[in-house]
Every structure is written in C-alpha cells, then in structure tokens.
Design an enzyme around this catalytic site. Structure first.
Site, PDB file in Angstrom:
ATOM      1  N   LYS A   1      -2.383  -8.015  11.397  1.00 25.39           N
ATOM      2  CA  LYS A   1      -3.577  -7.854  12.001  1.00 25.39           C
ATOM      3  C   LYS A   1      -4.732  -7.511  11.026  1.00 25.39           C
ATOM      4  O   LYS A   1      -5.841  -7.580  11.093  1.00 25.39           O
ATOM      5  CB  LYS A   1      -3.698  -6.706  13.109  1.00 25.39           C
ATOM      6  CG  LYS A   1      -3.530  -5.294  12.486  1.00 25.39           C
ATOM      7  CD  LYS A   1      -3.543  -4.550  13.512  1.00 25.39           C
ATOM      8  CE  LYS A   1      -3.036  -2.971  13.239  1.00 25.39           C
ATOM      9  NZ  LYS A   1      -4.128  -2.154  12.205  1.00 25.39           N
ATOM     10  N   ASP A   2      -4.350  -7.256   9.542  1.00 26.92           N
ATOM     11  CA  ASP A   2      -5.025  -6.945   8.547  1.00 26.92           C
ATOM     12  C   ASP A   2      -5.346  -8.156   7.806  1.00 26.92           C
ATOM     13  O   ASP A   2      -6.451  -8.008   6.948  1.00 26.92           O
ATOM     14  CB  ASP A   2      -4.602  -5.717   7.684  1.00 26.92           C
ATOM     15  CG  ASP A   2      -4.367  -4.483   8.163  1.00 26.92           C
ATOM     16  OD1 ASP A   2      -5.240  -4.103   9.166  1.00 26.92           O
ATOM     17  OD2 ASP A   2      -3.616  -3.632   7.695  1.00 26.92           O
TER      18      ASP A   2
ATOM     19  N   THR B   1     -11.219   6.676  17.374  1.00 29.60           N
ATOM     20  CA  THR B   1     -10.496   5.282  16.937  1.00 29.60           C
ATOM     21  C   THR B   1     -11.534   4.862  15.836  1.00 29.60           C
ATOM     22  O   THR B   1     -12.573   5.027  15.975  1.00 29.60           O
ATOM     23  CB  THR B   1     -10.532   4.258  18.240  1.00 29.60           C
ATOM     24  OG1 THR B   1      -9.702   3.361  17.598  1.00 29.60           O
ATOM     25  CG2 THR B   1     -11.588   4.175  18.907  1.00 29.60           C
TER      26      THR B   1
ATOM     27  N   THR C   1      -3.614  12.000   9.389  1.00 31.74           N
ATOM     28  CA  THR C   1      -5.064  12.382   9.403  1.00 31.74           C
ATOM     29  C   THR C   1      -5.684  12.291  11.080  1.00 31.74           C
ATOM     30  O   THR C   1      -6.304  13.063  11.605  1.00 31.74           O
ATOM     31  CB  THR C   1      -5.988  11.434   8.474  1.00 31.74           C
ATOM     32  OG1 THR C   1      -5.597  11.948   7.116  1.00 31.74           O
ATOM     33  CG2 THR C   1      -7.398  11.883   8.670  1.00 31.74           C
ATOM     34  N   ARG C   2      -5.358  11.089  11.575  1.00 32.52           N
ATOM     35  CA  ARG C   2      -6.001  10.958  12.816  1.00 32.52           C
ATOM     36  C   ARG C   2      -5.267  11.764  14.146  1.00 32.52           C
ATOM     37  O   ARG C   2      -6.061  12.431  14.654  1.00 32.52           O
ATOM     38  CB  ARG C   2      -5.638   9.428  13.323  1.00 32.52           C
ATOM     39  CG  ARG C   2      -6.488   8.418  12.244  1.00 32.52           C
ATOM     40  CD  ARG C   2      -6.381   6.919  12.739  1.00 32.52           C
ATOM     41  NE  ARG C   2      -6.964   6.019  11.836  1.00 32.52           N
ATOM     42  CZ  ARG C   2      -7.578   5.038  12.270  1.00 32.52           C
ATOM     43  NH1 ARG C   2      -7.631   4.596  13.290  1.00 32.52           N
ATOM     44  NH2 ARG C   2      -7.980   4.233  11.118  1.00 32.52           N
TER      45      ARG C   2
ATOM     46  N   CYS D   1     -15.423  -8.120  11.863  1.00 34.83           N
ATOM     47  CA  CYS D   1     -14.705  -6.965  11.912  1.00 34.83           C
ATOM     48  C   CYS D   1     -15.335  -6.127  12.791  1.00 34.83           C
ATOM     49  O   CYS D   1     -14.608  -5.173  13.402  1.00 34.83           O
ATOM     50  CB  CYS D   1     -14.245  -6.416  10.599  1.00 34.83           C
ATOM     51  SG  CYS D   1     -15.934  -5.835   9.959  1.00 34.83           S
TER      52      CYS D   1
ATOM     53  N   ARG E   1     -12.551  -2.809  18.956  1.00 27.33           N
ATOM     54  CA  ARG E   1     -11.985  -3.483  20.138  1.00 27.33           C
ATOM     55  C   ARG E   1     -11.735  -2.149  20.920  1.00 27.33           C
ATOM     56  O   ARG E   1     -11.749  -2.095  22.036  1.00 27.33           O
ATOM     57  CB  ARG E   1     -10.759  -4.301  19.688  1.00 27.33           C
ATOM     58  CG  ARG E   1      -9.774  -4.438  21.012  1.00 27.33           C
ATOM     59  CD  ARG E   1      -8.666  -5.145  20.457  1.00 27.33           C
ATOM     60  NE  ARG E   1      -7.709  -4.137  19.395  1.00 27.33           N
ATOM     61  CZ  ARG E   1      -6.901  -3.201  20.079  1.00 27.33           C
ATOM     62  NH1 ARG E   1      -6.871  -3.032  21.249  1.00 27.33           N
ATOM     63  NH2 ARG E   1      -6.176  -2.582  19.025  1.00 27.33           N
ATOM     64  N   ARG E   2     -10.846  -1.348  20.179  1.00 31.29           N
ATOM     65  CA  ARG E   2     -10.490  -0.003  21.016  1.00 31.29           C
ATOM     66  C   ARG E   2     -11.819   0.716  21.584  1.00 31.29           C
ATOM     67  O   ARG E   2     -11.723   1.300  22.871  1.00 31.29           O
ATOM     68  CB  ARG E   2      -9.670   0.801  20.183  1.00 31.29           C
ATOM     69  CG  ARG E   2      -8.213   0.420  20.135  1.00 31.29           C
ATOM     70  CD  ARG E   2      -7.609   0.933  18.887  1.00 31.29           C
ATOM     71  NE  ARG E   2      -6.385   0.623  18.617  1.00 31.29           N
ATOM     72  CZ  ARG E   2      -5.448   0.612  17.483  1.00 31.29           C
ATOM     73  NH1 ARG E   2      -6.061   1.557  16.789  1.00 31.29           N
ATOM     74  NH2 ARG E   2      -4.293   0.095  17.181  1.00 31.29           N
TER      75      ARG E   2
ATOM     76  N   ARG F   1       0.815  -0.999   0.049  1.00 28.27           N
ATOM     77  CA  ARG F   1       0.033   0.084  -0.109  1.00 28.27           C
ATOM     78  C   ARG F   1       0.872   1.248  -0.119  1.00 28.27           C
ATOM     79  O   ARG F   1       2.187   1.157   0.318  1.00 28.27           O
ATOM     80  CB  ARG F   1      -0.942   0.056   1.401  1.00 28.27           C
ATOM     81  CG  ARG F   1      -1.800  -1.303   1.245  1.00 28.27           C
ATOM     82  CD  ARG F   1      -2.423  -1.426   2.593  1.00 28.27           C
ATOM     83  NE  ARG F   1      -3.188  -0.066   3.215  1.00 28.27           N
ATOM     84  CZ  ARG F   1      -3.624   0.084   4.405  1.00 28.27           C
ATOM     85  NH1 ARG F   1      -3.210  -0.602   5.438  1.00 28.27           N
ATOM     86  NH2 ARG F   1      -4.239   1.360   4.672  1.00 28.27           N
TER      87      ARG F   1
ATOM     88  N   ARG G   1     -11.628   7.140  10.466  1.00 27.82           N
ATOM     89  CA  ARG G   1     -10.855   6.670   9.467  1.00 27.82           C
ATOM     90  C   ARG G   1      -9.559   7.323   9.171  1.00 27.82           C
ATOM     91  O   ARG G   1      -9.695   8.684   9.292  1.00 27.82           O
ATOM     92  CB  ARG G   1     -11.577   6.191   8.286  1.00 27.82           C
ATOM     93  CG  ARG G   1     -12.660   5.136   8.511  1.00 27.82           C
ATOM     94  CD  ARG G   1     -12.087   3.803   8.663  1.00 27.82           C
ATOM     95  NE  ARG G   1     -11.162   3.398   7.541  1.00 27.82           N
ATOM     96  CZ  ARG G   1     -11.557   3.174   6.220  1.00 27.82           C
ATOM     97  NH1 ARG G   1     -12.661   2.909   6.010  1.00 27.82           N
ATOM     98  NH2 ARG G   1     -10.530   2.854   5.384  1.00 27.82           N
ATOM     99  N   GLY G   2      -8.682   7.124   8.492  1.00 27.49           N
ATOM    100  CA  GLY G   2      -7.698   7.711   7.961  1.00 27.49           C
ATOM    101  C   GLY G   2      -6.155   7.211   8.367  1.00 27.49           C
ATOM    102  O   GLY G   2      -6.059   6.224   9.352  1.00 27.49           O
ATOM    103  N   ASN G   3      -5.167   7.900   7.725  1.00 31.55           N
ATOM    104  CA  ASN G   3      -3.850   7.414   8.195  1.00 31.55           C
ATOM    105  C   ASN G   3      -3.557   7.923   9.260  1.00 31.55           C
ATOM    106  O   ASN G   3      -4.130   8.827  10.059  1.00 31.55           O
ATOM    107  CB  ASN G   3      -2.760   7.732   7.108  1.00 31.55           C
ATOM    108  CG  ASN G   3      -2.876   9.196   6.682  1.00 31.55           C
ATOM    109  OD1 ASN G   3      -3.090  10.214   7.466  1.00 31.55           O
ATOM    110  ND2 ASN G   3      -2.489   9.480   5.279  1.00 31.55           N
TER     111      ASN G   3
END
Length: 322
Positions: free
Chosen positions: A99-100, A143, A170-171, A256, A147-148, A29, A165-167
């Site tokens: 984890k993905d 988040t 972004t977060r 998910c 889970r979080r 990616r 969402r976002g990288n």
C-alpha cells in the site's frame, strides 16, 4: 511467510549454508514492523531457494518527518530511499508494504513478487476494551490515513478524529497514556508483530474498506537475473487482486490526501470482484461501486470500477479532499 527478522544486518537466523554464494542484501526500513515483514520475506526466500539473506537498514524521509503524509509527498516517502539504494547497487532487493508503493512503475525496477496477502482489515485499539459503538460522543480517535478519517466520520460523525503519525508503539501509546480514546490500525501489522490481541474491534471490509494493496508485501529488485529467484515468493491470486486495486487507484489519479479504498477478491471460479470507494475527508459524502471480471484481466476490472466511480462524480469528491 514465516520467520524472525535479523535486527543488525546479519544473515537471518536459521539460514542454511548458501553454497558459496554471497548473501542477498534485502533493503528494509528499520521500524519494528518493517523488520518483521522483511524478516518473514527473507526466511521464506531462504527456505524456498537456499540463498542466505541479510537485512540492510535504510532510513526513509517518511520515517524521520513528523509532518502529515499529504504535506511531505504521500506514500512514496517510505519507498524512495529504498529505491535509491537499489539503483546505487547498495542492496539486491527491497520489501515494501504494497500500500506504500506509488502506482507509477519506476524505470529500471521490477515488482518481482507480491506475497500472499495477510488480513486486509482495519482494527480499533481503544481504552477499556471498547468497540467503536461504545465510544462516547466527542471521543478522540487517531489515525494517519485520510481514508480511515473519512470512514470513521461516516460511521460516527460525533467523534473527534485526530491526525497522528508514528509507528505502532507510538500510536497505541497515545491510547495507553490517555491522550486519545482509540486509534485505528491495520490488523496485518499487529499480526506480524504478534500483537493482534491488542485490537478491541476488527472491522470487516464491508464496514471499513481497506486501502488498495493493504495486507500484501511487495518485493522489488533491479537485476532481472534475480526475478526468477524472487518470484518464488509470488502469490498469483494476491497479485491479481492488488493489480485490480492499484489500477483503479491509478485511473482515479487519486493523491495521498484523497480518501480512496479498494478491495478485490479472487474466487475459485476465476472470477475477480472489486469494490472501490471515494469519499470526502469530512465523511459527508462517499461513492462506492462493485464490479466483477475475469481473474486474467485485473487491469480491465480496475479501469472499469474507476470509470464507474468517475462517472458518478468521484473527481469532484477528490478535489474537495485535496
């Protein structure tokens, strides 16, 4: 794994001559974190084998969609395009955040290596250097992981947990702009980006149990002839630990949208310990179970923890989360 990623599909800087062999094409990616992780894997492989590696950028649906993961198909949205490139022969191998990866093994592909695990911890990035306990009631914490969300609500039911969402940029940008008071991220990602100092609190796994596979990288290929070469990146204790975690996840048949945590540790005494957690997204109820077994049977341990959780009502909690 150490090293710097190539940003434009060129061979990784510092790669030694390939001895006439073509560079291996590593699919990744194109986010900063994915490039950092793939660059580390490429540099480690070149150092171990002498083979040059070039990075091939692949855009996945998970990268372009802004919908919640539960709405677009879960973690597989980040790996499907890479796997399609493997099947098409456009790349030789791919690097994923473990984890993905969906737990079902894809036909015709091989998990050739699991890297030595980085930190499994989650971290808080908050304004004014605050820790979770310092946030005022009603503070907005972002988040993207169910889970979080569940664990935050267990720890601080007075907070407003916001799905995002976002990288990484972004977060953390939501915090810097004042849109959110804090976000929760993976420590491993910040470390690989050289941004560890931005964390204002590091949560121990006993406080915030990580996602199965968190902190490890998966190396996947189609050509069986490449497996011995790529296996130079494999770390057996990490593979045993994540195999137990992912087996537990598979037996639970958790989607998910289900808050599931899992963390296994391989000890020096050939004993593998695994803690599993299933919760409701609301954080109103959670089940946790820990067991130990032999490091040579991680699947058996994963199945045992999953069955113990199911016996205590985990299926009902996951139905509430769906």
């Amino acid at each position: 794994m150490t090293g710097s990623p190539a940003q434009d599909g060129s061979p990784v800087p510092g790669a030694p001559p390939a001895g006439g062999q073509p560079a291996l094409r590593l699919g990744t990616r194109a986010s900063a974190l994915a490039l950092a992780q793939s660059g580390m894997a490429a540099a480690a492989l070149t150092a171990a084998t002498g083979r040059a590696v070039e990075l091939v950028h692949i855009t996945t649906y998970g990268d372009t969609s802004r919908e919640a993961l539960s709405q677009i198909g879960g973690t597989g949205v980040f790996v499907n395009a890479l796997r399609e490139a493997l099947y098409a022969g456009e790349i030789d191998f791919a690097v994923h955040s473990l984890k993905d990866l969906p737990t079902a093994a894809p036909e015709g592909l091989c998990l050739a290596a699991v890297s030595e695990r980085a930190a499994v911890n989650d971290v808080l990035v908050a304004r004014d250097g605050r820790k979770l306990a310092d946030l005022p009631a009603g503070a907005r914490v972002g988040t993207g992981a169910a889970r979080r969300m569940a664990l935050l609500r267990m720890l601080r039911p007075d907070l407003e947990v916001v799905p995002i969402r976002g990288n990484v940029d972004t977060r953390i940008g939501f915090v810097r702009s004042g849109s959110l008071d804090a976000v929760v991220l993976a420590l491993a990602g910040l470390q690989r980006l050289g941004r560890e100092e931005e964390a204002t609190e590091v949560f121990g796994p006993d406080v915030m149990l990580p996602s199965p596979g968190q902190g490890a990288l998966a190396v996947e290929c189609r050509d069986a002839a490449l497996v011995p070469l790529l296996a130079t990146l494999d770390h057996r204790p990490t593979r045993a630990a994540v195999t137990a975690e992912r087996t537990m996840l598979a037996v639970l048949e958790a989607g998910c949208s289900a808050p599931v945590g899992g963390h296994a540790i391989a000890g020096d005494d050939n004993v593998l310990s695994l803690t599993g957690l299933v919760a409701t997204v609301s954080g109103s109820r959670g089940l946790k179970r820990s067991l130990a077994g032999g490091v040579d049977d991680p699947e058996g341990l994963g199945r045992a923890v999953a069955r113990a959780l199911l016996a205590e009502g985990a299926a009902e909690l996951m139905e509430r989360a769906a």
